[in-house]
Design a protein around this motif. Sequence first.
Motif, PDB file in Angstrom:
ATOM      1  N   ASN A   5       0.829  -1.194   0.000  1.00 12.02           N
ATOM      2  CA  ASN A   5       0.000   0.000   0.000  1.00 12.02           C
ATOM      3  C   ASN A   5       0.868   1.250   0.000  1.00 12.02           C
ATOM      4  O   ASN A   5       1.937   1.279   0.596  1.00 12.02           O
ATOM      5  N   ALA A   6       0.381   2.275  -0.667  1.00 13.10           N
ATOM      6  CA  ALA A   6       1.129   3.523  -0.808  1.00 13.10           C
ATOM      7  C   ALA A   6       1.250   4.243   0.534  1.00 13.10           C
ATOM      8  O   ALA A   6       0.391   4.125   1.404  1.00 13.10           O
ATOM      9  N   THR A   7       2.330   4.990   0.662  1.00 11.41           N
ATOM     10  CA  THR A   7       2.531   5.793   1.868  1.00 11.41           C
ATOM     11  C   THR A   7       2.619   7.276   1.557  1.00 11.41           C
ATOM     12  O   THR A   7       2.319   8.098   2.413  1.00 11.41           O
ATOM     13  N   THR A   8       3.033   7.635   0.338  1.00 12.61           N
ATOM     14  CA  THR A   8       3.174   9.047  -0.027  1.00 12.61           C
ATOM     15  C   THR A   8       2.698   9.281  -1.453  1.00 12.61           C
ATOM     16  O   THR A   8       2.700   8.369  -2.282  1.00 12.61           O
ATOM     17  N   VAL A   9       2.319  10.520  -1.717  1.00 14.11           N
ATOM     18  CA  VAL A   9       2.004  10.942  -3.085  1.00 14.11           C
ATOM     19  C   VAL A   9       2.516  12.370  -3.257  1.00 14.11           C
ATOM     20  O   VAL A   9       2.406  13.196  -2.349  1.00 14.11           O
ATOM     21  N   ARG A  10       3.140  12.608  -4.406  1.00 18.25           N
ATOM     22  CA  ARG A  10       3.629  13.947  -4.755  1.00 18.25           C
ATOM     23  C   ARG A  10       3.292  14.210  -6.208  1.00 18.25           C
ATOM     24  O   ARG A  10       3.187  13.281  -7.010  1.00 18.25           O
ATOM     25  N   TYR A  11       3.169  15.482  -6.545  1.00 14.64           N
ATOM     26  CA  TYR A  11       2.980  15.882  -7.943  1.00 14.64           C
ATOM     27  C   TYR A  11       4.237  16.610  -8.369  1.00 14.64           C
ATOM     28  O   TYR A  11       4.586  17.651  -7.838  1.00 14.64           O
ATOM     29  N   GLU A  24      -3.907  13.262  -1.214  1.00 14.80           N
ATOM     30  CA  GLU A  24      -3.401  12.516  -0.067  1.00 14.80           C
ATOM     31  C   GLU A  24      -3.605  11.027  -0.309  1.00 14.80           C
ATOM     32  O   GLU A  24      -4.464  10.627  -1.085  1.00 14.80           O
ATOM     33  N   VAL A  25      -2.826  10.231   0.387  1.00 14.03           N
ATOM     34  CA  VAL A  25      -3.027   8.784   0.360  1.00 14.03           C
ATOM     35  C   VAL A  25      -4.106   8.464   1.385  1.00 14.03           C
ATOM     36  O   VAL A  25      -4.048   8.916   2.518  1.00 14.03           O
ATOM     37  N   GLY A  26      -5.100   7.687   0.967  1.00 11.58           N
ATOM     38  CA  GLY A  26      -6.188   7.332   1.868  1.00 11.58           C
ATOM     39  C   GLY A  26      -6.546   5.865   1.753  1.00 11.58           C
ATOM     40  O   GLY A  26      -5.932   5.113   0.999  1.00 11.58           O
ATOM     41  N   PHE A  27      -7.557   5.481   2.495  1.00 11.51           N
ATOM     42  CA  PHE A  27      -8.052   4.101   2.503  1.00 11.51           C
ATOM     43  C   PHE A  27      -6.914   3.118   2.739  1.00 11.51           C
ATOM     44  O   PHE A  27      -6.715   2.169   1.985  1.00 11.51           O
ATOM     45  N   ALA A  28      -6.147   3.375   3.788  1.00 11.85           N
ATOM     46  CA  ALA A  28      -5.032   2.506   4.212  1.00 11.85           C
ATOM     47  C   ALA A  28      -4.011   2.305   3.098  1.00 11.85           C
ATOM     48  O   ALA A  28      -3.436   1.241   2.948  1.00 11.85           O
ATOM     49  N   GLY A  29      -3.798   3.343   2.288  1.00 11.40           N
ATOM     50  CA  GLY A  29      -2.784   3.269   1.245  1.00 11.40           C
ATOM     51  C   GLY A  29      -3.284   2.701  -0.062  1.00 11.40           C
ATOM     52  O   GLY A  29      -2.499   2.460  -0.970  1.00 11.40           O
ATOM     53  N   ALA A  30      -4.578   2.506  -0.207  1.00 11.27           N
ATOM     54  CA  ALA A  30      -5.123   1.898  -1.419  1.00 11.27           C
ATOM     55  C   ALA A  30      -5.648   2.922  -2.423  1.00 11.27           C
ATOM     56  O   ALA A  30      -5.947   2.564  -3.553  1.00 11.27           O
ATOM     57  N   ALA A  31      -5.767   4.195  -2.021  1.00 12.56           N
ATOM     58  CA  ALA A  31      -6.373   5.184  -2.914  1.00 12.56           C
ATOM     59  C   ALA A  31      -5.711   6.545  -2.751  1.00 12.56           C
ATOM     60  O   ALA A  31      -5.081   6.833  -1.743  1.00 12.56           O
ATOM     61  N   LEU A  32      -5.887   7.366  -3.791  1.00 10.84           N
ATOM     62  CA  LEU A  32      -5.517   8.776  -3.725  1.00 10.84           C
ATOM     63  C   LEU A  32      -6.802   9.557  -3.520  1.00 10.84           C
ATOM     64  O   LEU A  32      -7.801   9.308  -4.186  1.00 10.84           O
ATOM     65  N   CYS A  33      -6.762  10.507  -2.586  1.00 12.42           N
ATOM     66  CA  CYS A  33      -7.958  11.256  -2.228  1.00 12.42           C
ATOM     67  C   CYS A  33      -7.688  12.752  -2.319  1.00 12.42           C
ATOM     68  O   CYS A  33      -6.616  13.221  -1.936  1.00 12.42           O
ATOM     69  N   ALA A  58     -11.096  18.310  -1.525  1.00 14.77           N
ATOM     70  CA  ALA A  58     -11.622  19.518  -2.153  1.00 14.77           C
ATOM     71  C   ALA A  58     -12.414  19.196  -3.418  1.00 14.77           C
ATOM     72  O   ALA A  58     -13.374  19.881  -3.758  1.00 14.77           O
ATOM     73  N   ARG A  59     -12.030  18.139  -4.112  1.00 12.99           N
ATOM     74  CA  ARG A  59     -12.708  17.719  -5.347  1.00 12.99           C
ATOM     75  C   ARG A  59     -13.614  16.517  -5.131  1.00 12.99           C
ATOM     76  O   ARG A  59     -14.213  16.031  -6.081  1.00 12.99           O
ATOM     77  N   ASP A  60     -13.706  16.032  -3.893  1.00 10.89           N
ATOM     78  CA  ASP A  60     -14.474  14.833  -3.552  1.00 10.89           C
ATOM     79  C   ASP A  60     -14.091  13.677  -4.480  1.00 10.89           C
ATOM     80  O   ASP A  60     -14.924  13.016  -5.077  1.00 10.89           O
ATOM     81  N   LEU A  61     -12.773  13.456  -4.578  1.00 14.19           N
ATOM     82  CA  LEU A  61     -12.231  12.441  -5.474  1.00 14.19           C
ATOM     83  C   LEU A  61     -11.526  11.365  -4.673  1.00 14.19           C
ATOM     84  O   LEU A  61     -10.735  11.665  -3.774  1.00 14.19           O
ATOM     85  N   HIS A  62     -11.821  10.120  -4.996  1.00 13.78           N
ATOM     86  CA  HIS A  62     -11.151   8.966  -4.403  1.00 13.78           C
ATOM     87  C   HIS A  62     -10.852   8.014  -5.546  1.00 13.78           C
ATOM     88  O   HIS A  62     -11.768   7.485  -6.160  1.00 13.78           O
ATOM     89  N   VAL A  63      -9.572   7.802  -5.843  1.00 16.34           N
ATOM     90  CA  VAL A  63      -9.164   6.999  -6.988  1.00 16.34           C
ATOM     91  C   VAL A  63      -8.283   5.852  -6.503  1.00 16.34           C
ATOM     92  O   VAL A  63      -7.307   6.072  -5.774  1.00 16.34           O
ATOM     93  N   SER A  64      -8.598   4.641  -6.931  1.00 14.46           N
ATOM     94  CA  SER A  64      -7.825   3.466  -6.569  1.00 14.46           C
ATOM     95  C   SER A  64      -6.436   3.521  -7.202  1.00 14.46           C
ATOM     96  O   SER A  64      -6.304   3.737  -8.413  1.00 14.46           O
ATOM     97  N   ILE A  65      -5.401   3.310  -6.398  1.00 11.82           N
ATOM     98  CA  ILE A  65      -4.035   3.284  -6.920  1.00 11.82           C
ATOM     99  C   ILE A  65      -3.849   2.074  -7.823  1.00 11.82           C
ATOM    100  O   ILE A  65      -3.225   2.167  -8.879  1.00 11.82           O
ATOM    101  N   THR A  66      -4.423   0.949  -7.439  1.00 11.40           N
ATOM    102  CA  THR A  66      -4.354  -0.245  -8.281  1.00 11.40           C
ATOM    103  C   THR A  66      -4.986   0.033  -9.637  1.00 11.40           C
ATOM    104  O   THR A  66      -4.465  -0.381 -10.675  1.00 11.40           O
ATOM    105  N   GLY A  67      -6.105   0.742  -9.646  1.00 15.53           N
ATOM    106  CA  GLY A  67      -6.777   1.084 -10.893  1.00 15.53           C
ATOM    107  C   GLY A  67      -5.930   1.997 -11.766  1.00 15.53           C
ATOM    108  O   GLY A  67      -5.883   1.838 -12.983  1.00 15.53           O
ATOM    109  N   LEU A  68      -5.246   2.966 -11.143  1.00 14.15           N
ATOM    110  CA  LEU A  68      -4.373   3.857 -11.905  1.00 14.15           C
ATOM    111  C   LEU A  68      -3.244   3.071 -12.563  1.00 14.15           C
ATOM    112  O   LEU A  68      -2.931   3.269 -13.736  1.00 14.15           O
ATOM    113  N   ILE A  69      -2.637   2.184 -11.802  1.00 13.19           N
ATOM    114  CA  ILE A  69      -1.524   1.389 -12.332  1.00 13.19           C
ATOM    115  C   ILE A  69      -2.026   0.436 -13.415  1.00 13.19           C
ATOM    116  O   ILE A  69      -1.363   0.229 -14.427  1.00 13.19           O
ATOM    117  N   ALA A  70      -3.221  -0.108 -13.222  1.00 11.98           N
ATOM    118  CA  ALA A  70      -3.775  -1.041 -14.210  1.00 11.98           C
ATOM    119  C   ALA A  70      -4.059  -0.359 -15.545  1.00 11.98           C
ATOM    120  O   ALA A  70      -4.086  -1.017 -16.581  1.00 11.98           O
TER     121      ALA A  70
END
Length: 148
Positions: A35-41, A78-87, A90-102
């Motif tokens: 599971n992810a621990t950090t996210v940067r742009y 931010e990393v959310g859902f125990a490292g499984a998603a990017l959240c 402000a945009r009410d967005l929750h995206v699966s990291i596995t889905g992004l990689i897939a």
Amino acid sequence: MKTVKAKARPDEPITEAVVDKALARGRKLDRPGANATTVRYEDQCLSIGFADGSRVMLPAANYSEFKDFSPQDFQQLEVGFAGAALCCEARDLHVSITGLIAMSQPLMDMAVSLVASRNGKRSSTVKAEAARANGRKGGRPRKAEQPL
């Protein structure tokens, strides 16, 4: 797809034993590093870091979820859902990291290759015993030649 009916459970009082049992179940499911621990742009890419120090960079332009994002929105990811998603709250967005990689075909091709390589090295006890038995007989028998 198999349909599973939910079981009706009576309300259980929460005791120390119930909490300990739930924590033990959670520890069995814990996969450190998965599971992810950090996210940067950075450099117009999402850089997603994991517990072991590895990092994946995904071009943000490849994902429709981020097409209207401003640099400030990316900074709020931010990393959310125990490292499984990017959240991004402000945009009410929750995206699966596995889905992004897939969605990245080169990463999926590499994953398929890695899994195939790992699975090819596995040997069941039956397969290992058969190989030992063939070795005691002098190895794999030669194929019989077909008459012309």
